[in-house]
Design an enzyme around this catalytic site. Sequence first.
Site, mmCIF file in Angstrom:
data_model
loop_
_atom_site.group_PDB
_atom_site.id
_atom_site.type_symbol
_atom_site.label_atom_id
_atom_site.label_comp_id
_atom_site.label_asym_id
_atom_site.label_seq_id
_atom_site.Cartn_x
_atom_site.Cartn_y
_atom_site.Cartn_z
ATOM 1 N N ASN A 3 38.082 25.725 37.015
ATOM 2 C CA ASN A 3 37.357 25.967 35.779
ATOM 3 C C ASN A 3 38.205 26.852 34.849
ATOM 4 O OD1 ASN A 3 35.087 26.167 33.942
ATOM 5 N ND2 ASN A 3 33.767 25.770 35.702
ATOM 6 N N ASP B 34 54.686 34.841 42.518
ATOM 7 C CA ASP B 34 56.040 35.284 42.848
ATOM 8 C C ASP B 34 56.412 34.705 44.214
ATOM 9 O OD1 ASP B 34 54.719 37.182 40.979
ATOM 10 O OD2 ASP B 34 56.684 38.152 40.968
ATOM 11 N N HIS C 121 53.616 46.243 44.522
ATOM 12 C CA HIS C 121 54.499 47.305 44.030
ATOM 13 C C HIS C 121 54.452 48.495 44.987
ATOM 14 C CE1 HIS C 121 55.195 45.365 40.119
ATOM 15 N NE2 HIS C 121 53.947 44.928 40.261
ATOM 16 N N ALA D 68 31.007 34.774 44.321
ATOM 17 C CA ALA D 68 31.449 35.234 43.004
ATOM 18 C C ALA D 68 31.749 36.729 43.007
ATOM 19 C CB ALA D 68 30.392 34.913 41.962
ATOM 20 N N LYS E 7 41.912 40.345 52.933
ATOM 21 C CA LYS E 7 42.319 40.021 54.299
ATOM 22 C C LYS E 7 41.915 38.584 54.606
ATOM 23 C CE LYS E 7 38.109 41.873 56.453
ATOM 24 N NZ LYS E 7 37.574 42.851 57.451
ATOM 25 N N ARG F 4 28.637 35.032 57.147
ATOM 26 C CA ARG F 4 28.191 34.180 58.241
ATOM 27 C C ARG F 4 29.042 32.915 58.286
ATOM 28 N NH1 ARG F 4 25.292 29.868 56.245
ATOM 29 N NH2 ARG F 4 24.341 30.109 54.169
#
Length: 223
Positions: free
Chosen positions: A94, A102, A124, A178, A184, A201
């Site tokens: 969208n 990178d 960084h 959202a 991770k 879940r």
Amino acid sequence: MPQHKESMVITMTEEEKIMAGVLFSPADPELKKIKLRTHNLNLDYNRTYEDEVEKRQELIRQIVGEIGPGGFMQGPIFFHYGVHTRIGKNFFANFNLTVQDDAAVTIGDHCNFGPNITIVTPIHPMLPNERDEIRDKDGNIKRLCYAKPVHIGNHCWLGANVVVCSGVTIGDGCVIGAGSVVVKDIPPNSFAAGDPCTVIREITEKDSMKYKPEILADNQVIE
């Protein structure tokens, strides 16, 4: 007399350093050339009309390293290198897709992205003085960073305003809620959400629309 072997010094290009996960210089002329080309192509894409399908397809093939058939990107789009991104078939994105590739970004088949999805790979240094200045092997003082790849599996849906951070793998069949910040790995077939994003879940057959007749209405689930 004994012979002395000279040690071989392997010199990597800055792009090779990116892929090796070590510090590199974003200001390297060759890297800047890649980024400038891609940024200009982004602008060309973003100036097109939605029904200029062939023109958009040709531009996106120039921007990304690989893309399968059946893709659609609403636009505007913002790829950083572009060539470091590979996308599978039947991809939908969208408004306002940003991919700071990178390091390598891989997106599988049949993925759907909501508006304002951001994928970032660079990292960084944490210490401010090291963010400003690091001395390279030749003694030159530079601003350096490093990057980690992102992998998104097949059949994933990312809700609006999701941020996927460097080094993350999202498994096949995941739904990311959202506003999540994914820092991770997310295992396959998971519903995950939050900041930081955590697994809520497993997604199972019980999530089928056939168990929601009030929403399914007069449509039918394909078995």
